[in-house]
Every structure is written in structure tokens, then in C-alpha cells.
Design an enzyme around this catalytic site. Sequence first.
Site, PDB file in Angstrom:
ATOM      1  N   TYR A 155       0.802  -1.123   0.118  1.00 44.13           N
ATOM      2  CA  TYR A 155       0.061   0.070   0.067  1.00 44.13           C
ATOM      3  C   TYR A 155       0.858   1.123  -0.038  1.00 44.13           C
ATOM      4  CZ  TYR A 155      -4.275   2.584   0.540  1.00 44.13           C
ATOM      5  OH  TYR A 155      -5.362   3.306   0.453  1.00 44.13           O
ATOM      6  N   LYS A 162      -3.519   8.230   3.385  1.00 45.81           N
ATOM      7  CA  LYS A 162      -4.609   8.086   4.044  1.00 45.81           C
ATOM      8  C   LYS A 162      -4.502   8.390   5.759  1.00 45.81           C
ATOM      9  CE  LYS A 162      -7.408   6.183   1.010  1.00 45.81           C
ATOM     10  NZ  LYS A 162      -8.547   6.701   0.330  1.00 45.81           N
TER      11      LYS A 162
END
Length: 255
Positions: A155, A162
Site C-alpha cells: 500500500y 490515508k
Amino acid sequence: MKLLEGKRGLVFGLANQKSIAWGITQQCHAHGASLGFTYVNEALEKRVRPLAESIGSELILPCDVQSDEQLDKVFEEVERAWGTIDFIVHSVAFADAEDLKNPFVETSRAGFQLALDVSAYSLVAIARRAAKLMTGGGSIIALSYLGAEKVVTNYRVMGVAKAALEASVRELAADLGPQGIRVNAISAGPIKTLAASGIPGFRDLLSRFEERAPLRRTATQEDVGKTSLYFLSDLSSAVTGETHYVDCGFNITAL
Ligand code: NAD
Ligand code: 0WE
């Protein structure tokens, strides 16, 4: 009982029928909301326009969230058409494919800036403009992922983006709370959408997720849509600044 009767909302991040934004849209529409949509380019306009029109939307506008000019224009159009607005759905994220492939330590300045600009700063840029039109209070939601809090394999820079998004949700909630505007994040479990389709090993990730999640399944667009209804309606009237997991309980588990 219709939870969003008479309310107007703007959705950023609808790409196609698999989009999380479409799951949210369907619930909002079923509960009486009027909706406007933005699309990032002409290729996506071809997908977004028919979907938006199928639920009776007349507000379908171009918007690359990296452009202040385009954002200004969107909110000018919304003000002209509606005058005021009640809610915002932020369902937008992007990082350079190279930065999802190479080790995080190799992330370039430009790649870091791109991911953070599209995936986190855009919420601030949208919230500031939306708040001016939220004269009767309002609700803003953004979509996040577990990678904000924990290292999820592959990720990478999106995890940092995020984390910034979730921290921005808290800061915005503090700034806009006095005006009766609530800001929350929904941290969704993995769902096979356009944004997930290019990720190597995504199918494997989904099957391992199903084995480990307490509910023994993955979350769906409908699951996220139903929780969105709670955040966008009066049901969550005293809830702001939260990151709320819609992930079949996966985040509470460890080996
Ligand atoms: P999606 O591809 O359907 O939606 C992503 C959207 O971002 C697209 O509509 C795309 O046009 C838009 N976008 C990208 N760059 C943009 C830009 N510069 N300006 C405006 N729009 C831009 O995929 P999705 O999975 O529905 O993603 C929606 C949100 O949900 C994202 O924030 C994503 O991080 C988040 N999320 C997804 C999952 C998942 O597993 N699919 C899980 C948790 C969170
Ligand atoms: O936020 C996301 C994905 C966002 C995303 C996807 C792409 C693919 C195409 C951002 N930028 C790009 N850039 C591209 O060029 N998710 C939560 C879905 C996702 O992505 C992962 C996941 C999950 C879940 C990547 C690695 C591991 C898990």
C-alpha cells in the site's frame, strides 16, 4: 422512513458501477437525496453521466481535484443550481503506479506530493468550499483504508496519504464543528473496484481477508453505502472527527 429527504449532496469519485461512490449513491438516492456528481476526465464522463442520469441527477460537472480553478467552478455551479448544500462524499484517491510497486523508501518527492495532493489535500480544498454553502449545517465523509494505521503490504505511499486524510478529518471536524458541519471517515475493507483492479495479488488479499475477518466475508459497496447513510443523516448527529471501520471486523484481529 426516508433519511435524506430534501437534502442535497455532491459526490466526488464516481467512476463506474463498481465504485464505492456508486454504493453510497444508491443508498442516498433510495433515501430521497438529490445528488450532483463530478468526473475527472472525458473518458470517465462517458461512464458517470449515464449512471448519474439514471437516478435523475442534473448536476454533472468536470473536476480534477488537483485544480483550484476546477474546484472553484464546481462550487460556483452548485451555488447557482442549488444555493445551499447538505453533504459531501469524498471517494477519491490516486498514487503513481510506480510508487505502489517500488519500496516506500524509494518514493520520489513528486510521487509523495501527487498521492497526498489527490488523496488527502483534496478533502481540505473541497471542505472549505462546501462549508460556505452549508448554511444549515452539514455532513462530509471521506473513504479511508487500514493502511493509514498499519503497514499493509504494497500500500506504500497511499498509507501515508490515508494517514494524512484521517488527520485532516479530525482537523476539519474541529474547524467546522461550530457551524454544525460534521466530518468523518469510513475505513472500508478491500473491495474489487477500478482502483483495486490494477493491484497485483488483490484476489489473494481478498481470500485471506475472508478467512480472517470475524464476519468471514469482505465488505461490499452496499455495506459502505448503508454506513454512509448513517453518517450523512441525522442518525449520527453527535458524531464527528471519527474514523469508522466498515470491514467485517478485520481490523480488530491479530495472529
Ligand atoms: P474507484 O476507482 O471507483 O474510485 C476512485 C475515484 O478517484 C475514481 O472515480 C477516479 O476518477 C477518482 N480520481 C482519481 N484521481 C482523481 C483526481 N485527480 N481528481 C478527481 N477524481 C480523481 O475506486 P474505489 O475503490 O471506489 O475508491 C474510492 C475511495 O475508496 C478511494 O478513496 C479509495 O482509497 C477508497 N477505498 C477503497 C477500497 C477498496 O478496496 N476498493 C478500500 C478502502 C478505501
Ligand atoms: O486506496 C486504494 C487504492 C488507491 C489507488 C489505486 C491505484 C491503482 C492504479 C491509488 N492509486 C492507484 N494508482 C494506479 O495507477 N485501496 C484501498 C485499494 C487497495 O489498493 C491496495 C490495497 C487495497 C485494499 C494496494 C496494495 C494493497 C492493498
